[in-house]
Structures are given as structure tokens and as C-alpha cells.
Design an enzyme around this catalytic site. Structure first.
Site, PDB file in Angstrom:
ATOM      1  N   GLN A 104     -27.869  17.835 -19.187  1.00 43.42           N
ATOM      2  CA  GLN A 104     -28.016  18.654 -20.397  1.00 43.42           C
ATOM      3  C   GLN A 104     -28.554  20.026 -20.011  1.00 43.42           C
ATOM      4  O   GLN A 104     -28.653  20.915 -20.846  1.00 43.42           O
ATOM      5  CB  GLN A 104     -28.973  17.987 -21.388  1.00 43.42           C
ATOM      6  CG  GLN A 104     -28.504  16.624 -21.864  1.00 43.42           C
ATOM      7  CD  GLN A 104     -29.555  15.928 -22.699  1.00 43.42           C
ATOM      8  OE1 GLN A 104     -29.608  16.067 -23.933  1.00 43.42           O
ATOM      9  NE2 GLN A 104     -30.404  15.171 -22.058  1.00 43.42           N
ATOM     10  N   HIS A 122     -24.116  20.766 -21.573  1.00 42.99           N
ATOM     11  CA  HIS A 122     -24.509  21.859 -22.475  1.00 42.99           C
ATOM     12  C   HIS A 122     -24.165  23.221 -21.892  1.00 42.99           C
ATOM     13  O   HIS A 122     -24.764  24.224 -22.250  1.00 42.99           O
ATOM     14  CB  HIS A 122     -26.009  21.758 -22.798  1.00 42.99           C
ATOM     15  CG  HIS A 122     -26.324  20.563 -23.647  1.00 42.99           C
ATOM     16  ND1 HIS A 122     -27.593  20.182 -23.979  1.00 42.99           N
ATOM     17  CD2 HIS A 122     -25.516  19.649 -24.224  1.00 42.99           C
ATOM     18  CE1 HIS A 122     -27.563  19.085 -24.735  1.00 42.99           C
ATOM     19  NE2 HIS A 122     -26.301  18.741 -24.885  1.00 42.99           N
ATOM     20  N   CYS A 130     -15.613  36.258 -23.503  1.00 47.30           N
ATOM     21  CA  CYS A 130     -15.344  37.132 -24.659  1.00 47.30           C
ATOM     22  C   CYS A 130     -14.700  36.301 -25.773  1.00 47.30           C
ATOM     23  O   CYS A 130     -13.668  35.657 -25.546  1.00 47.30           O
ATOM     24  CB  CYS A 130     -14.396  38.257 -24.259  1.00 47.30           C
ATOM     25  SG  CYS A 130     -13.888  39.240 -25.700  1.00 47.30           S
TER      26      CYS A 130
HETATM   27  N1  APR Z   1     -40.486  14.051 -14.799  1.00 48.62           N
HETATM   28  C1  APR Z   1     -40.008  13.199 -15.756  1.00 48.62           C
HETATM   29  N2  APR Z   1     -39.951  13.512 -17.084  1.00 48.62           N
HETATM   30  C2  APR Z   1     -40.408  14.729 -17.441  1.00 48.62           C
HETATM   31  C3  APR Z   1     -40.920  15.673 -16.515  1.00 48.62           C
HETATM   32  C4  APR Z   1     -40.958  15.281 -15.141  1.00 48.62           C
HETATM   33  N3  APR Z   1     -41.428  16.095 -14.166  1.00 48.62           N
HETATM   34  N4  APR Z   1     -41.291  16.789 -17.193  1.00 48.62           N
HETATM   35  C5  APR Z   1     -41.013  16.553 -18.493  1.00 48.62           C
HETATM   36  N5  APR Z   1     -40.485  15.324 -18.640  1.00 48.62           N
HETATM   37  C6  APR Z   1     -39.977  14.697 -19.864  1.00 48.62           C
HETATM   38  C7  APR Z   1     -40.771  15.004 -21.112  1.00 48.62           C
HETATM   39  O1  APR Z   1     -41.756  14.014 -21.321  1.00 48.62           O
HETATM   40  C8  APR Z   1     -39.707  14.998 -22.210  1.00 48.62           C
HETATM   41  O2  APR Z   1     -39.662  13.752 -22.884  1.00 48.62           O
HETATM   42  O3  APR Z   1     -38.691  15.252 -20.081  1.00 48.62           O
HETATM   43  C9  APR Z   1     -38.386  15.210 -21.471  1.00 48.62           C
HETATM   44  C10 APR Z   1     -37.702  16.510 -21.848  1.00 48.62           C
HETATM   45  O4  APR Z   1     -37.295  16.394 -23.191  1.00 48.62           O
HETATM   46  P1  APR Z   1     -36.824  17.704 -23.992  1.00 48.62           P
HETATM   47  O5  APR Z   1     -37.807  18.773 -23.789  1.00 48.62           O
HETATM   48  O6  APR Z   1     -36.482  17.260 -25.384  1.00 48.62           O
HETATM   49  O7  APR Z   1     -35.495  18.160 -23.235  1.00 48.62           O
HETATM   50  P2  APR Z   1     -34.073  17.494 -23.316  1.00 48.62           P
HETATM   51  O8  APR Z   1     -34.166  16.034 -23.587  1.00 48.62           O
HETATM   52  O9  APR Z   1     -33.317  17.922 -22.114  1.00 48.62           O
HETATM   53  O10 APR Z   1     -33.410  18.211 -24.598  1.00 48.62           O
HETATM   54  C11 APR Z   1     -32.048  17.951 -24.819  1.00 48.62           C
HETATM   55  O11 APR Z   1     -32.062  19.555 -26.603  1.00 48.62           O
HETATM   56  O12 APR Z   1     -32.611  21.513 -27.564  1.00 48.62           O
HETATM   57  C12 APR Z   1     -31.612  20.866 -26.885  1.00 48.62           C
HETATM   58  O13 APR Z   1     -29.968  21.919 -25.620  1.00 48.62           O
HETATM   59  C13 APR Z   1     -31.297  21.529 -25.569  1.00 48.62           C
HETATM   60  O14 APR Z   1     -30.428  20.442 -23.604  1.00 48.62           O
HETATM   61  C14 APR Z   1     -31.478  20.412 -24.551  1.00 48.62           C
HETATM   62  C15 APR Z   1     -31.417  19.165 -25.420  1.00 48.62           C
END
Ligand code: APR
Length: 253
Positions: A104, A122, A130
Site C-alpha cells: 500500500q 496505491h 497528464c
Molecule cells: N513494525 C510493525 N508495525 C508497525 C511499525 C513497525 N515498525 N510501525 C507502525 N506499525 C503499524 C502501526 O501499529 C499501524 O497499525 O503499522 C500500521 C500502519 O497503519 P496505517 O498508519 O493505517 O497505514 P496503512 O495500513 O498502510 O494505511 C493504509 O490508508 O490512508 C490510506 O493510502 C493510505 O496506504 C494507506 C492506507
């Protein structure tokens, strides 16, 4: 935690074909904030999500670009390096395992780590297109002006001039490679989900789809619990970097 790691290690050791699904938590140890953890891009200010939508870009393209570049540290996007987690996955491929990574993330770090089969669900921050003539642009063009425009010379001999759209999938855009993802998990031994809150559809349908596939081991490595933990055979609430370091210590590598 010790025996969870041993189970993880045996899952990986037994698997010939691994499908990996990663999220922003995969890149936090490379210095890129995630979205929903404390201090995350949306967690800090949820209104930012509204500006990262297709409709906002179409209505306010000149306002979109400075916000987008700031939120995703676009100027620094070439300076981040893969971390132990990215390198671990690339290493498994070098050891002869068939690994397909569906990420993602838009940071390009899996490819930078050397993984060869990476699907960017993503999109990527590195390029833009463009909306009028579909001309592609790279990061240097997108960074040249505050608001990047299409410079293709049209049949009238004048510049197209349309404001370029990022190739990142915005809210309201279609996610890429979904069919490939669901087809791939059907023919895989191990599904590894790393660093994602599984908050966003349609990617968060993966654990439910995978739940019904016979003979598929499903492991989740995520710092915090998710709403789908109970659909996995193994859940490790730990930083991916710590898990990899510990496994390497055990293997003496
Ligand atoms: N190791 C393991 N897990 C981790 C670490 C790490 N070092 N650092 C953070 N995390 C976990 C967090 O606890 C969290 O639950 O990774 C997760 C990241 O979740 P989000 O911030 O929601 O990101 P993501 O799941 O990729 O979001 C998906 O949402 O907004 C959209 O397009 C955006 O691609 C993104 C999508």
C-alpha cells in the site's frame, strides 16, 4: 514472544511461495511516518484526508500540490533507505523463495531493497500523468514547479499546460492490482501481512478472503492490534525490524 517468533520462522522456512501485503508500518523504521499511529499523517490532522482525494485534486489542483508535497515529504522521497524489514523480504527472494509483494506504500522502498516482484496497490509518488494527454512525468519534473504542468507540445504547436496528476492512488481512485492480489493468494503457501492497520478497503478484504483458502498459513506482524487479528494463524505485535533482528540473531546471520 519467543515461541511466536519460532512459529513465524517455521512458516517462512516451510513456504516456497509467499505473498506479502505491506502497509505504512513497513516504512516507519526508514523514517517515514505512517497514517494512523500516534503522530501519523492522518492521526495528526484527519482533515488532511479530504485534500488527498480525487475530487479535491479535480476541484483545487493548485491547492492540492503544495499540500501533497508537504504531507508526503516529496522533496525527500529519494533520500529514504530500505530498513531491515524490506531487506529481509529481498533476502528471502535471493534464497530462492518465490515472493510477491503487494504494498500500500508509495515510497518505492521494496524495489530499492532489491525485491523484484512488487505491486504498488496505491501507486507511486515517483511519477505523474497528464489528465488530458496521458503524458508521463518523473519526480524531477513534479518537483521543478510548485504546481507541475504538462509541457508536451500539442498539434497546434503550443504546450498542453494541464496540471499533472500524481500517480498516487487518491481517495476515490481505483486501487491497482487487486485481481492479481486475490488470484496470487489462492496459489501461495504463506500470506505475510506486515505493518498495516487494515483500516482501508478493499485491501482489508484480504484476511477474510484468505481465511477460506485451504492450506494457507496466514501471519500478521503489526505493532498494534487490528480488527482482523483473529483471522490470522499467527499474530505478532512487534516492530518488523525487531522481529527480523531477533531471527537473524537466532540464525547466527
Ligand atoms: N513494525 C510493525 N508495525 C508497525 C511499525 C513497525 N515498525 N510501525 C507502525 N506499525 C503499524 C502501526 O501499529 C499501524 O497499525 O503499522 C500500521 C500502519 O497503519 P496505517 O498508519 O493505517 O497505514 P496503512 O495500513 O498502510 O494505511 C493504509 O490508508 O490512508 C490510506 O493510502 C493510505 O496506504 C494507506 C492506507
Amino acid at each position: 514472544m519467543k515461541d511466536l517468533r519460532s512459529v513465524f520462522q517455521s512458516f517462512v522456512h516451510q513456504a516456497d511461495h509467499i505473498t506479502v501485503l505491506t502497509g505504512a508500518g513497513m516504512s516507519t523504521e526508514s523514517g517515514i511516518p505512517d497514517f494512523r499511529s500516534a503522530g501519523g499523517i492522518w492521526a495528526e490532522d484527519m482533515s488532511r484526508m479530504e485534500a488527498m482525494s480525487r475530487s479535491y485534486f479535480e476541484q483545487y489542483p493548485k491547492r492540492f500540490w503544495p499540500k501533497f508535497k508537504g504531507l508526503f515529504q516529496m522533496k525527500a522521497s529519494g533520500n529514504h533507505e530500505p530498513n531491515k524489514g524490506h531487506l529481509y523480504l529481498a533476502e528471502l527472494e535471493k534464497q530462492g523463495k518465490s515472493i510477491e509483494i503487494f504494498t500500500q506504500n508509495i515510497d518505492g522502498l521494496h524495489k530499492k531493497a532489491g525485491s523484484r516482484y512488487v505491486y504498488e496497490l496505491h501507486g507511486s509518488i515517483q511519477t505523474g500523468t497528464c489528465p488530458k494527454c496521458q503524458t508521463k512525468y518523473d519526480l524531477s519534473h513534479l518537483l521543478k514547479e510548485d504546481v507541475p504542468r504538462c509541457t508536451r507540445i500539442n498539434e497546434k504547436g503550443t504546450e498542453c499546460g494541464f496540471i499533472v496528476k500524481t500517480d498516487v492512488v487518491l481517495f476515490g481512485d481505483m486501487v491497482h492490482h487487486l485481481d492479481t492480489l486475490f488470484q496470487t493468494i489462492e496459489k501461495t503457501d504463506l500470506l505475510l501481512v506486515i505493518g498495516t492497520s487494515l483500516e482501508v478497503a478493499p485491501v482489508n478484504l484480504v484476511p477474510q478472503e484468505a481465511h477460506y483458502i485451504q492450506g494457507l498459513n496466514k501471519a500478521l506482524v503489526n505493532l498494534e492490534p487490528t480488527a482482523y487479528d483473529d483471522l490470522f494463524d499467527l499474530v505478532i505485535h512487534e516492530k518488523i525490524g525487531e522481529l527480523v533482528s531477533d531471527m537473524k540473531r537466532k540464525e547466527g546471520t
